[in-house]
Design an enzyme around this catalytic site. Sequence first.
Site, mmCIF file in Angstrom:
data_model
loop_
_atom_site.group_PDB
_atom_site.id
_atom_site.type_symbol
_atom_site.label_atom_id
_atom_site.label_comp_id
_atom_site.label_asym_id
_atom_site.label_seq_id
_atom_site.Cartn_x
_atom_site.Cartn_y
_atom_site.Cartn_z
ATOM 1 N N ARG A 292 -2.094 6.753 9.538
ATOM 2 C CA ARG A 292 -2.129 6.181 8.181
ATOM 3 C C ARG A 292 -2.227 7.281 7.107
ATOM 4 N NH1 ARG A 292 -3.998 0.817 7.972
ATOM 5 N NH2 ARG A 292 -3.340 -0.310 9.825
ATOM 6 N N CYS B 109 -16.514 -8.397 5.294
ATOM 7 C CA CYS B 109 -16.522 -8.714 6.729
ATOM 8 C C CYS B 109 -16.860 -7.428 7.483
ATOM 9 C CB CYS B 109 -15.164 -9.294 7.153
ATOM 10 S SG CYS B 109 -13.920 -8.060 7.571
ATOM 11 N N LYS C 85 -6.234 7.134 12.054
ATOM 12 C CA LYS C 85 -6.569 7.708 10.744
ATOM 13 C C LYS C 85 -6.988 9.170 10.844
ATOM 14 C CE LYS C 85 -7.705 3.217 8.895
ATOM 15 N NZ LYS C 85 -8.703 2.322 8.289
ATOM 16 N N CYS D 199 -15.089 -3.183 -0.789
ATOM 17 C CA CYS D 199 -13.728 -3.500 -0.353
ATOM 18 C C CYS D 199 -13.172 -4.633 -1.216
ATOM 19 C CB CYS D 199 -13.725 -3.892 1.121
ATOM 20 S SG CYS D 199 -14.353 -5.556 1.394
ATOM 21 N N ARG E 78 0.855 -1.189 0.000
ATOM 22 C CA ARG E 78 0.000 0.000 0.000
ATOM 23 C C ARG E 78 0.889 1.236 0.000
ATOM 24 N NH1 ARG E 78 -4.120 -0.104 4.786
ATOM 25 N NH2 ARG E 78 -5.101 -1.773 3.566
ATOM 26 N N CYS F 286 -14.018 -1.767 5.728
ATOM 27 C CA CYS F 286 -13.040 -1.068 4.889
ATOM 28 C C CYS F 286 -13.672 -0.168 3.823
ATOM 29 C CB CYS F 286 -12.095 -2.062 4.238
ATOM 30 S SG CYS F 286 -11.133 -2.987 5.443
ATOM 31 N N LYS G 38 -4.019 1.151 14.752
ATOM 32 C CA LYS G 38 -3.983 2.093 13.625
ATOM 33 C C LYS G 38 -4.648 3.422 13.998
ATOM 34 C CE LYS G 38 -6.363 -0.792 10.980
ATOM 35 N NZ LYS G 38 -7.264 -1.448 10.013
ATOM 36 N N CYS H 241 -7.778 -10.799 0.630
ATOM 37 C CA CYS H 241 -7.905 -10.396 2.032
ATOM 38 C C CYS H 241 -8.064 -11.619 2.928
ATOM 39 C CB CYS H 241 -9.089 -9.465 2.219
ATOM 40 S SG CYS H 241 -9.274 -9.017 3.962
HETATM 41 FE FE1 SRM Z 1 -9.136 -1.995 5.874
HETATM 42 C C1 SRM Z 1 -7.808 -4.609 7.502
HETATM 43 C C2 SRM Z 1 -8.204 -3.315 2.951
HETATM 44 C C3 SRM Z 1 -9.772 0.957 4.396
HETATM 45 C C4 SRM Z 1 -10.922 -1.013 8.626
HETATM 46 N N1 SRM Z 1 -8.112 -3.653 5.335
HETATM 47 C C5 SRM Z 1 -7.604 -4.593 6.175
HETATM 48 C C6 SRM Z 1 -6.733 -5.602 5.415
HETATM 49 C C7 SRM Z 1 -5.328 -5.092 5.445
HETATM 50 C C8 SRM Z 1 -6.837 -7.076 5.887
HETATM 51 C C9 SRM Z 1 -5.857 -7.544 6.919
HETATM 52 O O1 SRM Z 1 -5.667 -6.912 7.975
HETATM 53 O O2 SRM Z 1 -5.301 -8.622 6.685
HETATM 54 C C10 SRM Z 1 -7.369 -5.474 4.019
HETATM 55 C C11 SRM Z 1 -6.473 -5.835 2.837
HETATM 56 C C12 SRM Z 1 -7.302 -6.405 1.715
HETATM 57 C C13 SRM Z 1 -6.561 -6.599 0.467
HETATM 58 O O3 SRM Z 1 -6.409 -7.768 0.022
HETATM 59 O O4 SRM Z 1 -6.145 -5.635 -0.163
HETATM 60 C C14 SRM Z 1 -7.911 -4.067 4.088
HETATM 61 N N2 SRM Z 1 -8.903 -1.282 4.052
HETATM 62 C C15 SRM Z 1 -8.598 -2.016 2.947
HETATM 63 C C16 SRM Z 1 -8.788 -1.212 1.688
HETATM 64 C C17 SRM Z 1 -7.793 -1.554 0.595
HETATM 65 C C18 SRM Z 1 -10.234 -1.416 1.210
HETATM 66 C C19 SRM Z 1 -10.525 -0.936 -0.190
HETATM 67 O O5 SRM Z 1 -11.139 -1.726 -0.898
HETATM 68 O O6 SRM Z 1 -10.203 0.181 -0.544
HETATM 69 C C20 SRM Z 1 -8.663 0.209 2.263
HETATM 70 C C21 SRM Z 1 -7.253 0.712 2.301
HETATM 71 C C22 SRM Z 1 -7.208 2.095 2.865
HETATM 72 C C23 SRM Z 1 -5.865 2.758 2.771
HETATM 73 O O7 SRM Z 1 -5.488 3.124 1.672
HETATM 74 O O8 SRM Z 1 -5.229 2.948 3.803
HETATM 75 C C24 SRM Z 1 -9.139 -0.017 3.683
HETATM 76 N N3 SRM Z 1 -10.084 -0.293 6.453
HETATM 77 C C25 SRM Z 1 -10.341 0.771 5.648
HETATM 78 C C26 SRM Z 1 -11.319 1.623 6.251
HETATM 79 C C27 SRM Z 1 -11.911 2.879 5.632
HETATM 80 C C28 SRM Z 1 -11.146 4.119 5.983
HETATM 81 O O9 SRM Z 1 -10.093 4.052 6.625
HETATM 82 O O10 SRM Z 1 -11.592 5.198 5.604
HETATM 83 C C29 SRM Z 1 -11.659 1.043 7.462
HETATM 84 C C30 SRM Z 1 -12.742 1.559 8.434
HETATM 85 C C31 SRM Z 1 -12.335 2.755 9.205
HETATM 86 C C32 SRM Z 1 -11.624 2.369 10.454
HETATM 87 O O11 SRM Z 1 -10.437 2.127 10.405
HETATM 88 O O12 SRM Z 1 -12.283 2.268 11.484
HETATM 89 C C33 SRM Z 1 -10.870 -0.159 7.585
HETATM 90 N N4 SRM Z 1 -9.285 -2.686 7.782
HETATM 91 C C34 SRM Z 1 -10.128 -2.184 8.745
HETATM 92 C C35 SRM Z 1 -10.079 -3.030 9.899
HETATM 93 C C36 SRM Z 1 -10.878 -2.822 11.211
HETATM 94 C C37 SRM Z 1 -10.203 -1.885 12.131
HETATM 95 C C38 SRM Z 1 -10.884 -1.785 13.461
HETATM 96 O O13 SRM Z 1 -10.751 -0.765 14.106
HETATM 97 O O14 SRM Z 1 -11.521 -2.737 13.892
HETATM 98 C C39 SRM Z 1 -9.177 -4.077 9.595
HETATM 99 C C40 SRM Z 1 -8.780 -5.250 10.484
HETATM 100 C C41 SRM Z 1 -7.798 -4.859 11.533
HETATM 101 O O15 SRM Z 1 -7.250 -3.770 11.570
HETATM 102 O O16 SRM Z 1 -7.589 -5.717 12.389
HETATM 103 C C42 SRM Z 1 -8.718 -3.829 8.251
HETATM 104 FE FE1 SF4 Z 2 -10.998 -7.567 4.084
HETATM 105 FE FE2 SF4 Z 2 -13.043 -7.159 5.703
HETATM 106 FE FE3 SF4 Z 2 -11.567 -5.103 4.907
HETATM 107 FE FE4 SF4 Z 2 -13.150 -6.261 3.192
HETATM 108 S S1 SF4 Z 2 -13.801 -5.206 5.053
HETATM 109 S S2 SF4 Z 2 -10.990 -5.735 2.808
HETATM 110 S S3 SF4 Z 2 -13.090 -8.372 3.831
HETATM 111 S S4 SF4 Z 2 -10.863 -6.753 6.172
#
Ligand code: SRM
Ligand code: SF4
Length: 566
Positions: free
Chosen positions: A148, A478, A214, A433, A79, A482, A212, A439
């Site tokens: 981030r 899930c 943000k 997502c 990323r 994201c 993390k 993922c």
């Molecule tokens: Fe996310 C984890 C993809 C934005 C909340 N996110 C992941 C992971 C890295 C899975 C992992 O931990 O193994 C995913 C990788 C998937 C892949 O194969 O690429 C993933 N997140 C993404 C992206 C690529 C989704 C997309 O389709 O665009 C976004 C990348 C953002 C970036 O450029 O930095 C992405 N993730 C978000 C957002 C939206 C935002 O930030 O505006 C959220 C919700 C906001 C928040 O953080 O509360 C988000 N991602 C999570 C979470 C849950 C965090 C939590 O507080 O519970 C996880 C899981 C974790 O951190 O344990 C996670």
């Molecule tokens: Fe993976 Fe869940 Fe984030 Fe979708 S919402 S990219 S399934 S961690």
Amino acid sequence: MNAEQSSPKSLSVNEAIKDSSRLLRGTIAGEMADPSTGAISEANSQLTKFHGLYLQDDRDLRLELRKQGKGKAFAFMLRVRLPGGCCTNRQYLMLDRLADERGSGTLRLTTRQTFQLHGILKGNVKPVIQAMHTVLLDSIGACGDVNRNVMAPPNPEQSLVHQQVYELARSFSEAMLPRTRAYHEIWLDEQLVAGGEPEVEPLYGATYLPRKFKTAFAVPPSNDVDLFSNDLGFSAIVDNGRLTGFNVAVGGGMGMSHGNAETFPRLADVIGFVLPDQVTTLGAAVIAAQRDYGDRVNRKHARLKYTIEDRGLDWFKAEVERRAGFHLQPARPCEFTEIADRYGWHRNADGSWFFVLFVLSGRIRDTAQQQMKTALREIAQINDGDLRLTPSQNISISGVTDATKPAIEGILARCGLATQNRQSGLRLNTLACVALPTCGLALAESERALPPLLEKLEAVLDDCGLRHDAISLRMTGCPNGCARPYLAEIGIVGKAPNKYHLYLGARYEGTRLNQLYAESLTPDEIVATLTPIIRRYALERAAGERFGDFCHRTVLPERQRGAAGG
Ligand code: SRM
Ligand code: SF4
């Protein structure tokens, strides 16, 4: 033991990994150089996140490989760090080439305005990072327990205020970067720090943040960055075209776990107003307070939103003011009335043009019908301006001159993109997502399940005369959230293979969360559940009433009354 687990009251396993990592070095360099496996250890894979790298495996192949007695098909996701989503043509062309030569052949635009490259084999990681470095791109802190990628409105030329806000977002990102030289040593072969002053992390300390973090900057009335889903949000306050400062919002977040009521999505609360030159100090104070008071035992309870829930907003504000050394002024009036990207051609204040292109789920690839990857490559070769990623997984071709505009229009038409922005109001307001196959946390499909679902819902909307109504739909594989599904008028959240929870009733502009409406539905059941609601909306909505507001006013209360009545 899994890195997410911990014994009661002891610090989470990640804390020990960070603490003993020598500021994010661990044994990454040695393990990356080991050709006997495509993977790295669990501990190092927690550390590489701080370098913008996730170890993944192709989940489509898991079963077949297991049957053949083979291990997983490992590869890395990288990323990029790209504050405000701004990317030069040269940088874009490099990423486009790296995707083909050392990745999966596609580029993925994320919901936080950056790029992901998937499918990078272990031996290709270092060359990719080194190539990125030649065009001044890095992936430091793109993942991991740090601040981030910082979001900001993607068209700085729109006004002087947009330009100022972008500059602030960029400098905020730089100021909150980890200071360790680990990235430079491991990936760019910089000499190891030896002797002299010991290296320190002045803001983060040796164990970084509990989780993390943000940050986003918005320029009202547009909430394109989804400000209230962030740990820290700055909304620009503009007076007579002049940036006077920012309202500050803290404690937003989307992630939750199914069946665990102690985890929940939360909107950030506005705590006051700061001047532009107080932004960095204030941000550092918020981050330091979370560093010291965030939960380091339970990672599912470690985001700032839980620190604020547990200790109270007043306590948190006082703590931040004490650390910042100044009081916040009362918040100023500020209203968000828009969230969608401004698709199509628009003139900037400086006379140049920008064109926002809709990219379904942010996936840039060539297909038989559309050659989006080719188009963007050719555009990047001739455009005088640059490229901007939006928080809705779209791309803006920016700084286009009158002279180049016809050529860009020609490329878009030739590559099957002439009608790309003329699609249903629903489609133009979707996010999905990544989910499967990359993922590791996906419980269900998302990006790949969206197109057939959209087609079926579009047929219903067409039938009701609602084709051009902007309705937001966000899908995730899930509950981690994201694609920020809890802020969509229609939120679809993966529960199990082919099963989703359906959420309704958020405010379109991103200022009210939706509510769980139905559980464990297949995509066809989602369509069947939504069809009568969409029909009613077409017939019964008040003048100008949005779909989310209609559900909030009628559908959700009726369901609650029905449930209460037994
Ligand atoms: Fe996310 C984890 C993809 C934005 C909340 N996110 C992941 C992971 C890295 C899975 C992992 O931990 O193994 C995913 C990788 C998937 C892949 O194969 O690429 C993933 N997140 C993404 C992206 C690529 C989704 C997309 O389709 O665009 C976004 C990348 C953002 C970036 O450029 O930095 C992405 N993730 C978000 C957002 C939206 C935002 O930030 O505006 C959220 C919700 C906001 C928040 O953080 O509360 C988000 N991602 C999570 C979470 C849950 C965090 C939590 O507080 O519970 C996880 C899981 C974790 O951190 O344990 C996670
Ligand atoms: Fe993976 Fe869940 Fe984030 Fe979708 S919402 S990219 S399934 S961690």
